[in-house]
Design an enzyme around this catalytic site. Structure first.
Site, PDB file in Angstrom:
ATOM      1  CE  LYS A  36     -12.094  -5.772  -6.105  1.00 26.68           C
ATOM      2  NZ  LYS A  36     -13.004  -6.219  -5.071  1.00 26.68           N
ATOM      3  CB  THR A  44       0.903  -5.706  -4.865  1.00 28.20           C
ATOM      4  OG1 THR A  44       0.448  -7.065  -4.796  1.00 28.20           O
ATOM      5  CG2 THR A  44       2.367  -5.656  -5.277  1.00 28.20           C
ATOM      6  CB  ALA A  47       3.827  -4.122  -0.023  1.00 27.05           C
ATOM      7  CD  GLN A  48       3.715   1.491   4.960  1.00 27.51           C
ATOM      8  OE1 GLN A  48       4.248   1.295   6.045  1.00 27.51           O
ATOM      9  NE2 GLN A  48       2.774   2.398   4.796  1.00 27.51           N
ATOM     10  CD  GLU A 116       9.082  -5.802   7.769  1.00 26.63           C
ATOM     11  OE1 GLU A 116       8.262  -6.723   7.716  1.00 26.63           O
ATOM     12  OE2 GLU A 116       9.233  -4.986   6.843  1.00 26.63           O
ATOM     13  CG  ASP A 220     -14.265  -9.696  -4.984  1.00 29.16           C
ATOM     14  OD1 ASP A 220     -14.986  -9.520  -3.990  1.00 29.16           O
ATOM     15  OD2 ASP A 220     -13.924  -8.780  -5.751  1.00 29.16           O
ATOM     16  CG  HIS A 241       0.391  -4.175  10.626  1.00 29.82           C
ATOM     17  ND1 HIS A 241       1.008  -3.286  11.476  1.00 29.82           N
ATOM     18  CD2 HIS A 241       1.339  -4.542   9.726  1.00 29.82           C
ATOM     19  CE1 HIS A 241       2.271  -3.120  11.092  1.00 29.82           C
ATOM     20  NE2 HIS A 241       2.487  -3.879  10.033  1.00 29.82           N
ATOM     21  NE  ARG A 288       2.980  -7.998  10.823  1.00 25.95           N
ATOM     22  CZ  ARG A 288       3.081  -7.857   9.537  1.00 25.95           C
ATOM     23  NH1 ARG A 288       2.186  -8.392   8.745  1.00 25.95           N
ATOM     24  NH2 ARG A 288       4.085  -7.203   9.034  1.00 25.95           N
ATOM     25  CG  HIS A 349      -1.692  -6.138   7.622  1.00 21.25           C
ATOM     26  ND1 HIS A 349      -1.526  -4.997   6.882  1.00 21.25           N
ATOM     27  CD2 HIS A 349      -0.544  -6.870   7.455  1.00 21.25           C
ATOM     28  CE1 HIS A 349      -0.329  -5.023   6.291  1.00 21.25           C
ATOM     29  NE2 HIS A 349       0.268  -6.155   6.603  1.00 21.25           N
ATOM     30  NE  ARG A 384       1.550 -11.800   5.856  1.00 21.53           N
ATOM     31  CZ  ARG A 384       2.118 -10.599   5.654  1.00 21.53           C
ATOM     32  NH1 ARG A 384       3.328 -10.518   5.114  1.00 21.53           N
ATOM     33  NH2 ARG A 384       1.484  -9.511   5.990  1.00 21.53           N
ATOM     34  CG  LEU A 390       5.234  -8.330  -0.986  1.00 22.45           C
ATOM     35  CD1 LEU A 390       6.112  -7.092  -0.825  1.00 22.45           C
ATOM     36  CD2 LEU A 390       4.149  -8.065  -2.027  1.00 22.45           C
TER      37      LEU A 390
HETATM   38  P1  FAD Z   1      -3.262  -7.970  -4.443  1.00 24.24           P
HETATM   39  O1  FAD Z   1      -1.983  -7.267  -4.568  1.00 24.24           O
HETATM   40  O2  FAD Z   1      -4.203  -7.499  -3.432  1.00 24.24           O
HETATM   41  O3  FAD Z   1      -3.983  -8.014  -5.858  1.00 24.24           O
HETATM   42  C1  FAD Z   1      -5.296  -8.485  -5.984  1.00 24.24           C
HETATM   43  C2  FAD Z   1      -5.827  -8.058  -7.340  1.00 24.24           C
HETATM   44  O4  FAD Z   1      -7.051  -8.706  -7.623  1.00 24.24           O
HETATM   45  C3  FAD Z   1      -6.114  -6.568  -7.444  1.00 24.24           C
HETATM   46  O5  FAD Z   1      -5.669  -6.147  -8.689  1.00 24.24           O
HETATM   47  C4  FAD Z   1      -7.645  -6.506  -7.373  1.00 24.24           C
HETATM   48  O6  FAD Z   1      -8.198  -5.376  -7.970  1.00 24.24           O
HETATM   49  C5  FAD Z   1      -7.995  -7.776  -8.118  1.00 24.24           C
HETATM   50  N1  FAD Z   1      -9.327  -8.326  -7.848  1.00 24.24           N
HETATM   51  C6  FAD Z   1      -9.839  -8.702  -6.653  1.00 24.24           C
HETATM   52  N2  FAD Z   1     -11.081  -9.193  -6.834  1.00 24.24           N
HETATM   53  C7  FAD Z   1     -11.352  -9.132  -8.159  1.00 24.24           C
HETATM   54  C8  FAD Z   1     -12.469  -9.473  -8.944  1.00 24.24           C
HETATM   55  N3  FAD Z   1     -13.615  -9.961  -8.430  1.00 24.24           N
HETATM   56  N4  FAD Z   1     -12.398  -9.289 -10.289  1.00 24.24           N
HETATM   57  C9  FAD Z   1     -11.293  -8.749 -10.860  1.00 24.24           C
HETATM   58  N5  FAD Z   1     -10.194  -8.393 -10.137  1.00 24.24           N
HETATM   59  C10 FAD Z   1     -10.233  -8.590  -8.807  1.00 24.24           C
HETATM   60  N6  FAD Z   1       3.580  -8.091   2.449  1.00 24.24           N
HETATM   61  C11 FAD Z   1       4.907  -8.256   2.443  1.00 24.24           C
HETATM   62  O7  FAD Z   1       5.406  -9.353   2.177  1.00 24.24           O
HETATM   63  N7  FAD Z   1       5.723  -7.200   2.715  1.00 24.24           N
HETATM   64  C12 FAD Z   1       5.243  -5.973   3.025  1.00 24.24           C
HETATM   65  O8  FAD Z   1       6.014  -5.041   3.249  1.00 24.24           O
HETATM   66  C13 FAD Z   1       3.846  -5.783   3.064  1.00 24.24           C
HETATM   67  N8  FAD Z   1       3.314  -4.576   3.401  1.00 24.24           N
HETATM   68  C14 FAD Z   1       1.963  -4.402   3.318  1.00 24.24           C
HETATM   69  C15 FAD Z   1       1.420  -3.149   3.562  1.00 24.24           C
HETATM   70  C16 FAD Z   1       0.057  -2.929   3.403  1.00 24.24           C
HETATM   71  C17 FAD Z   1      -0.527  -1.569   3.664  1.00 24.24           C
HETATM   72  C18 FAD Z   1      -0.787  -4.000   3.012  1.00 24.24           C
HETATM   73  C19 FAD Z   1      -2.251  -3.785   2.827  1.00 24.24           C
HETATM   74  C20 FAD Z   1      -0.249  -5.266   2.798  1.00 24.24           C
HETATM   75  C21 FAD Z   1       1.113  -5.478   2.956  1.00 24.24           C
HETATM   76  N9  FAD Z   1       1.673  -6.727   2.722  1.00 24.24           N
HETATM   77  C22 FAD Z   1       3.034  -6.890   2.738  1.00 24.24           C
HETATM   78  C23 FAD Z   1       0.856  -7.836   2.229  1.00 24.24           C
HETATM   79  C24 FAD Z   1       1.026  -7.939   0.716  1.00 24.24           C
HETATM   80  O9  FAD Z   1       1.100  -6.640   0.173  1.00 24.24           O
HETATM   81  C25 FAD Z   1      -0.115  -8.667   0.073  1.00 24.24           C
HETATM   82  O10 FAD Z   1      -0.384  -9.855   0.759  1.00 24.24           O
HETATM   83  C26 FAD Z   1       0.236  -9.006  -1.376  1.00 24.24           C
HETATM   84  O11 FAD Z   1       0.603  -7.834  -2.051  1.00 24.24           O
HETATM   85  C27 FAD Z   1      -0.931  -9.683  -2.052  1.00 24.24           C
HETATM   86  O12 FAD Z   1      -0.655  -9.779  -3.423  1.00 24.24           O
HETATM   87  P2  FAD Z   1      -1.738 -10.456  -4.366  1.00 24.24           P
HETATM   88  O13 FAD Z   1      -1.224 -10.350  -5.736  1.00 24.24           O
HETATM   89  O14 FAD Z   1      -2.098 -11.782  -3.826  1.00 24.24           O
HETATM   90  O15 FAD Z   1      -3.054  -9.553  -4.160  1.00 24.24           O
HETATM   91  C1  SIN Z   2       4.809  -3.688   7.172  1.00 24.57           C
HETATM   92  O1  SIN Z   2       5.558  -3.003   6.474  1.00 24.57           O
HETATM   93  O2  SIN Z   2       4.686  -3.569   8.391  1.00 24.57           O
HETATM   94  C2  SIN Z   2       3.995  -4.729   6.514  1.00 24.57           C
HETATM   95  C3  SIN Z   2       4.816  -5.903   6.303  1.00 24.57           C
HETATM   96  C4  SIN Z   2       3.975  -7.092   6.015  1.00 24.57           C
HETATM   97  O3  SIN Z   2       2.760  -7.057   6.077  1.00 24.57           O
HETATM   98  O4  SIN Z   2       4.588  -8.128   5.738  1.00 24.57           O
END
Ligand code: FAD
Ligand code: SIN
Length: 518
Positions: A36, A44, A47-48, A116, A220, A241, A288, A349, A384, A390
Site C-alpha cells: 500500500k 521491517t 528494525a534496529q 537484548e 489491515d 517497547h 520487555r 511496538h 515476544r 524477523l
Molecule cells: P511489515 O514489515 O510491517 O510489512 C507489512 C507490509 O504490508 C508493508 O509493506 C505494508 O505496506 C503492507 N500492507 C499492510 N496492509 C496492506 C494493505 N491493506 N494492502 C497492501 N499492503 C499492505 N523485530 C526483530 O526481530 N528484530 C528487530 O530488531 C526489530 N526491530 C524493530 C524496530 C522497529 C522500530 C519496529 C517497528 C519493529 C521492529 N521489529 C523487530 C519487529 C519487526 O520489524 C516486524 O515484526 C517485522 O518486520 C514484520 O514483518 P512483516 O513482513 O510481517 O510486516
Molecule cells: C529493538 O531493536 O529494540 C527492537 C527489537 C525487536 O523488536 O525485536
C-alpha cells in the site's frame, strides 16, 4: 482484473521472502505483490536490533534460545513451534546472506553478535542499528531480478474475496479467491484472482497512536481475515517497547533499540535513580513486558512523563560504531548521548497475536496463508522475545513455500463479481475520519494500555461502539479511500484487542489487568 497464481499482500520481510522463494522454484508461475505504500515501506525497514540466531555453538545452544523464548512467553508458547523456529534459524540466515544481506562482523571475520532483553547469550546478528533496512534492501534487489514477480506499490488490499462474495452473504467463507485492490493513484478498484493468497500485512501499532511503528501498521490483514471469518487469537498480547524516544507530541516515535541496554545502558527515573534492579534480577535486560511495566509503575509513582536511558558511562567510540543511526537521530533532536540522558517512554511496538496459522502458515480458510507479524503462530506466547520476529517471518515464509512446492496448485475457475460501489459517493467528511482516528487512538492508549482493568475495558467497549457505528455508516455511504479503510480496519482490530483482553482471566507476559491480581 489480474489473474495470478500467488497473491502476496505486503512487501516486508514476510511477503518478500515468500515471493522470492516461490518465484525461484516455479519460474513459469506468476507472483503478484500488492503493497500500500512505496515498495520498501514496512515495519521491517525500521528494525534496529537484529535477528536472533544461534551461531556461536561453543557459548550458545538451541536449548538456551528455546529456553529464553519460553521464559519470555510466560507459559503460553507452543514448545514444538519454538523448537522448530529456533532450529531452522541458521539455515534461513544462510539464504538471506546468499541474497546479499550484510551483517556486521568482527576483526576475525565472525559475526558480531549483540544481546537484548531476555536473551541469556549474545546471539543477535545485526547491520549496525539499521538491520531491517539492510534486509529489505537485499530482498527487494532479489525480487527485481525475478521476472515472474510483479510488484504493485501504492495498491491497497481492501478485502479478501471469499464464498460470500460469490454465493450470498450467508455463505460459509470456506475458500479465499484473492482480494479486491484499490489503485491508490487512480482510485480504481479491481479484482486480483489468485490460486493462493498470502497475507503479510504486518502489525497494528497505529491503533495506539503512540507507537514505534510507521504509518502503514494499521492491522489491515488481521481485520480482513477477521471479516472473512478466519480465526484470530491472542490479540490481548500487545507488546509495548520500553524505550521509545519521548516526544511531547506523541505519534510515531523513534525507537531506542533494546540492544542499547544490551550494550550496557541504564534506566533512571527523574531523580536519577537506577530503578530496574529493584524490579528484576536481570535489571535492564529483563524481558520487555517486565521493563515496560516497571517504567509504567515508576511514571505513575512520580507523575513524570518519561524516564531516562543513561549511556554516558559507555565506550562512546564503540557505541557510535554500533548505533550510528540512534546517535545521529538523537543529536538532531539536541540530545548528545555522550553527555545527555535520553528521555524514553514505552510505546506500542508489536502484536504477539493475530491470524491463527498452523506450522505451514495456513489460516483457517482454504487457500489463505499468513506470515509475519500479522500472524499468531504460537512462537511468542504472552510476550515476544526481542529479535524473534524477523526470525519467525523468515522461517514461516520458508514453511509456506515448502507447502506450496509439495502440493498441487488448483487454479480458480469461478466467476468473481466486480467490486460493487453502487450508491456510494465521494466523501467530503475527511475531518470525520481524522476525528474518529484520534478518538480511537486516545481510547486505546487510555483504556487499553500497559496496565488494564475491567472497568476501563468495559468503558472502552461502549466508546468503541459509537466510533464503530459512525465509521460503518461512512463506509457504506462513501467511495472507499485508503484512510477510511485503514480506520475501519483499526476499529476491527481494537474490537478484537478489547474483547480478547476481557476474556483473559489471568495475567501473563505482556497482559496485565489489575483486577486479575488476587
Ligand atoms: P511489515 O514489515 O510491517 O510489512 C507489512 C507490509 O504490508 C508493508 O509493506 C505494508 O505496506 C503492507 N500492507 C499492510 N496492509 C496492506 C494493505 N491493506 N494492502 C497492501 N499492503 C499492505 N523485530 C526483530 O526481530 N528484530 C528487530 O530488531 C526489530 N526491530 C524493530 C524496530 C522497529 C522500530 C519496529 C517497528 C519493529 C521492529 N521489529 C523487530 C519487529 C519487526 O520489524 C516486524 O515484526 C517485522 O518486520 C514484520 O514483518 P512483516 O513482513 O510481517 O510486516
Ligand atoms: C529493538 O531493536 O529494540 C527492537 C527489537 C525487536 O523488536 O525485536
Amino acid at each position: 482484473m489480474i489473474i495470478t497464481n500467488y497473491l502476496v499482500i505486503g512487501s516486508g520481510i514476510a511477503g518478500l521472502t515468500f515471493a522470492v522463494k516461490i518465484a525461484e522454484e516455479f519460474p513459469n508461475r506468476k507472483v503478484v505483490i500488492v503493497t500500500k505504500d512505496s515498495e520498501d515501506e514496512s515495519n521491517t525497514k525500521y528494525a534496529q536490533g537484529g535477528v536472533a540466531v544461534v551461531l556461536d555453538k561453543d557459548q550458545d545452544s538451541f536449548k538456551k534460545h528455546i529456553k529464553d523464548t519460553l521464559i519470555a512467553g510466560d507459559g503460553l508458547c507452543n514448545e514444538d513451534v519454538v523448537k522448530m523456529v529456533v532450529e531452522e534459524g541458521p539455515k534461513r540466515l544462510k539464504e538471506l546472506l546468499l541474497w546479499g544481506a550484510n551483517f556486521d562482523t568482527n576483526s576475525d571475520g565472525e559475526f558480531n553478535l549483540g544481546k537484548e532483553g531476555g536473551h541469556s547469550e549474545y546471539r543477535i546478528i545485526h547491520h549496525k542499528d539499521v538491520t531491517g533496512y539492510e534486509i529489505e534492501r537485499a530482498l527487494l534487489a532479489r525480487v527485481h531480478q525475478l521476472k515472474n514477480i510483479e510488484i504493485l506499490p501504492y495498491h491497497f488490499a481492501i478485502d479478501l474475496i471469499t464464498d460470500h462474495h460469490i454465493k450470498d452473504d450467508n455463505a460459509e467463507r470456506e475458500t479465499c479467491y484473492g482480494a479486491y485492490v484499490l489503485n491508490q493513484r487512480t482510485g480504481y478498484i479491481f479484482t486480483v484472482k489468485a490460486d493462493s493468497t498470502l497475507l503479510a500485512t504486518g502489525g497494528i501499532g497505529r491503533v495506539y497512536g503512540h507507537t514505534t511503528n510507521p504509518i502503514i501498521a494499521t492491522g489491515d490483514g488481521i481485520a480482513m481475515a477477521y471479516r472473512a471469518k478466519a480465526r484470530i487469537k491472542d490479540m490481548e498480547f500487545v507488546q509495548f517497547h520500553p524505550t521509545a524516544l519521548y516526544d511531547v507530541e506523541g505519534g510515531s516515535s523513534f525507537l531506542i533499540s533494546e540492544a542499547v541496554r544490551g550494550f550496557g545502558a541504564y534506566l533512571r527515573n527523574k531523580k536519577g535513580y537506577r530503578f530496574m534492579p529493584d524490579y528484576d534480577d536481570r535489571a535492564e535486560l529483563a524481558s520487555r513486558d517486565i521493563v515496560s511495566q516497571s517504567i509504567d509503575s515508576e511514571l505513575k509513582k512520580s507523575g513524570a512523563s518519561h524516564v531516562y536511558l543513561d549511556c554516558t558511562h559507555l565506550d562512546m567510540s564503540k557505541f557510535i560504531e554500533h548505533f550510528p543511526n540512534i546517535y545521529n537521530e538523537c543529536l538532531q533532536r539536541h540530545i548528545d548521548i555522550k553527555t545527555d540522558w535520553i528521555p524514553v517512554v514505552p510505546a506500542s511496538h508489536y502484536l504477539c497475536g493475530g491470524i491463527k496459522v498452523n506450522t505451514k502458515g495456513k489460516a483457517t480458510i482454504k487457500n489463505l496463508f499468513a506470515c509475519g507479524e500479522c500472524t499468531r503462530t504460537g512462537l511468542h506466547g504472552a510476550n515476544r522475545l526481542a529479535s524473534n520476529s524477523l526470525l519467525e517471518a523468515l522461517v514461516y515464509a520458508h514453511n509456506i513455500y515448502k507447502y506450496h512446492a509439495k502440493h498441487e496448485l488448483k487454479s480458480v475457475s469461478i466467476e468473481i463479481p466486480k467490486w460493487n460501489d453502487e450508491g456510494t459517493v465521494i466523501t467530503e467528511e475527511h475531518i470525520l475520519i481524522q476525528h474518529n482516528l484520534k478518538e480511537l487512538q486516545a481510547l486505546m492508549r487510555n483504556y487499553v494500555g500497559i496496565v488494564r482493568n475491567n472497568r476501563r475495558l468495559k468503558q472502552a467497549i461502549k466508546r468503541l461502539d459509537i466510533i464503530y457505528n459512525e465509521v460503518e455508516d461512512l463506509y457504506r455511504e462513501s467511495k472507499v479511500t485508503t484512510s477510511l479503510c485503514e480506520l475501519r480496519n483499526m476499529v476491527n482490530v481494537a474490537h478484537l484487542i478489547i474483547h480478547q483482553s476481557i476474556e483473559r482471566k489471568e495475567n501473563r507476559g505482556g497482559y496485565y489487568n489489575s483486577d486479575n491480581v488476587t
